[in-house]
Design an enzyme around this catalytic site. Sequence first.
Site, PDB file in Angstrom:
ATOM      1  N   LYS A 184      -9.651   1.848  11.616  1.00 59.12           N
ATOM      2  CA  LYS A 184      -8.685   1.225  10.704  1.00 59.12           C
ATOM      3  C   LYS A 184      -7.674   2.267  10.230  1.00 59.12           C
ATOM      4  CE  LYS A 184     -11.714   1.842   6.695  1.00 59.12           C
ATOM      5  NZ  LYS A 184     -12.333   1.187   5.529  1.00 59.12           N
TER       6      LYS A 184
ATOM      7  N   ARG B 275     -16.797  -4.940  -4.595  1.00 56.98           N
ATOM      8  CA  ARG B 275     -15.439  -5.038  -4.067  1.00 56.98           C
ATOM      9  C   ARG B 275     -15.305  -6.372  -3.331  1.00 56.98           C
ATOM     10  NH1 ARG B 275     -13.297  -0.315  -0.162  1.00 56.98           N
ATOM     11  NH2 ARG B 275     -14.897  -1.227   1.184  1.00 56.98           N
TER      12      ARG B 275
ATOM     13  N   TYR C 142      15.188  21.090  -6.214  1.00 52.78           N
ATOM     14  CA  TYR C 142      15.642  20.084  -7.161  1.00 52.78           C
ATOM     15  C   TYR C 142      15.139  20.350  -8.579  1.00 52.78           C
ATOM     16  CZ  TYR C 142      17.499  16.841  -3.630  1.00 52.78           C
ATOM     17  OH  TYR C 142      18.242  16.240  -2.648  1.00 52.78           O
TER      18      TYR C 142
ATOM     19  N   MET D 106      12.343  15.158  -0.146  1.00 51.77           N
ATOM     20  CA  MET D 106      12.001  14.019   0.701  1.00 51.77           C
ATOM     21  C   MET D 106      11.706  14.447   2.140  1.00 51.77           C
ATOM     22  SD  MET D 106      14.214  10.603   1.692  1.00 51.77           S
ATOM     23  CE  MET D 106      14.128   9.880   0.046  1.00 51.77           C
TER      24      MET D 106
END
Length: 823
Positions: free
Chosen positions: A487, A590, A718, A767
């Site tokens: 997964k 869950r 930044y 980023m």
Amino acid sequence: MYSSAQIAAIINATHSGESIDGIRHLVIDSRNIISAHSSLFFAISGQRHDGHKFISVLYEKGVRCFVVEQFPSNSSAYPEACFLKVQNSVAALQQLASYHRKQFSIPVIAITGSNGKTIVKEWLYQLMREDKNIVRSPKSYNSQVGVPLSVWQLNKEHELGIFEAGISMPGEMEKLEAIIHPTIGLITNIGQAHNESFSDHTLKVREKLKLFKHAETLIYCKDHTEIHKQIQAAGKKNTISWSTKTEADLSITGIEKNARGTSIEGSFNKRTIGISIPFTDDASIENAIHCWTALLYLNYFHSVIAQRMQLLNPVAMRLEMKEGINNCSIINDSYNSDLGSLNIALDFLNQQKQHIKKTVILSDILQSGKNEEQLYKEVAHLLETKGIYRLIGVGKAIERQSKLFTINKHFYDSTEDLLKHYNDIGFRDEAILIKGARSFEFERISNQLQRKAHETVMEINLNAVVHNLNYFRSKLKPGTMLMAMVKASSYGSGSYEIANVLQFHHVDYLAVAYADEGVELRKAGITLPIMVMNPEEQGYDAMIEYGLEPEIFSMRIIRLFNEALKRNVALTKSGKPAVVHIKLDTGMHRLGFEENTLDELITFLKENKSIHVRSVFSHLASADEAQHDDFTREQISRFEKMQKKIAAALDQPALSHILNSAGISRFPEAQFDIVRLGIGLYGIGCNAEEQKQLEFVNTLKTTISQIKDIKAGESIGYNRKFFAKKDMRIATVPIGYADGLSRRLSNGKGKMVVNGKLAPIVGNVCMDMCMLDITGIPTNESDEVIVFGKEYPVTQFANDSETIPYEVLTSMSRRVKRVYYQE
């Protein structure tokens, strides 16, 4: 070629069935069959596998001769087979190879040592292949089974053998010596590998030297003092040595590195000689001098040695798979081309089930020592046997033999010629193996075919996946099945690429989170049963269409799925019920049925025969934390009670499972019928002791884009969150939070490895990039940077990120290119 009766006599086996003639190939892996009718399969029983389980598979493929440790209980199912029963299949394999070796009187070089064995072997082959027909170990076949398979290749055409030998514990080298029986020995060095199996360094050296017990000559470096000491102690007189420090047969007097490579000067037989190699790293220099010494011993003219040393090619120690253009997968093995390595590369190509079409781009095979027509007959047979769809041949020799190839084929005189017609070929939706001799410069083709991506890549070591799989398999009781979790794109490692490996290595089940992940695997050729752990209503139709098996965790879900079955009656008209897996809540709270809802579930299952319960399972909340062991045992006890209630009400038995990766190691008494292997498969252990046994699968790499000198008092990044307290040097690297690098690592909390040293992150993570403090670290622009890997494990990286390895691995963006490799 041998008959099975001859082989039975050689290995002292009990022969059952009619004798079979024409045995040419020895096989230990059911997936690697070249010519079934001429193959002999050795069923090897190990801690983590049992070859006897695959006899039926091999029989279906056409294999008729088997070496076994016990006769099959259902021998009548194999009426055309012959079985050779021995006490130990590995010992029988070694015995047969030893006998075969004795039929040849050619010189044989044996190479051992902790590092450099494969490189030295391949370079000796490159240096001498123009003069001799050489047989050598494929890749790094140097183990207790690899060596006999290597030596078995010997035939009457060969003039020289070069084999490598590796050991991991005392007592192994004498067995390999009897198989190789070298006339010339070469020991590279002694390092730390497998130290845990030897009481001290000296014992390991002595064990390695047993390979040369009957060798006429031993080549070694006197600078490795323990090796020199033990050779002297053993009274070995016929040696040829080299040294950079002291007097030796070849005394190295100068080593000078430059932009194009390294020049090495030495004294041999009172004469000054020199070579140049196109490498500058210390390991390559040492390996080249080993080869130099060997060629001097073999009486090669110095001018020939010097000329050939300049042409040494890098040895591709691994096969890499990358994403290509037009939905292609590219496997690059463009450094060499010979039959042995072609066979290995084709096996790797055939693991890639995501593409039906398989294409091979193959250059002329140089200096094979074989008649040209016979060589390409063998190549054509190999490609056809391996199911290759298309051949693209490059070179005049392979083009001359074009009539031998019956598959789809195109031929070009040169790499330049192929590239001119590149747009006419039409590469799309296929797996492409690029396999060529170095002189053909196939890297130009590889660069053309690769999908362009930025310089940050995630390397996935498929050998490590298999190692970890086998580690956990060794902990399972006989008959316990294994479900592998793929997964979240196999924890960020790539879904179908990992699933291909797991299918190839015969796991029993796969599990994904959502239906679309399972559909992707089915479209990629994965045929294993697949459980969907988070089925959503909009995905039911696709699950039914693609034969996916949903986890059922509530009455609402099972009713909705039942309605989907009625809607899709055309897809279920085979009459077989749909397979589901019932999830029980034993304390995780869950998803799952609680104990007070079981009666309603059982009633529904009895009334709806279109649903078949394949398994009943639950999820442990804290299997990896000893402080919660009592709660874990409560969960297991609760699961047993609930599971038995369901089982008693079902018409057919259902499998049971509760253990995850940590549970496999810490609660072996609760294995039930299946275990679920997740994060452990990717190299993350449940404790420090287990971590030593596992191999990290993922390495995240980037490169330095720019280097700047920063004055004290200047800010970086930044929001000016970081100010230089003193003059410093920084490197900007192209990885940021859009790639999955957490901003929590800003301003010294995180670090990366630059040229073997940790460099802190300075300033805020941006980023698309971030900055590193490389003050005092010798560095150049474009140098490699390790974000996490062997030197800085993902476990430590996750700790510095204030999270867990699961999150780190699954957070890596898809724009980070994945590169898969196999040694």
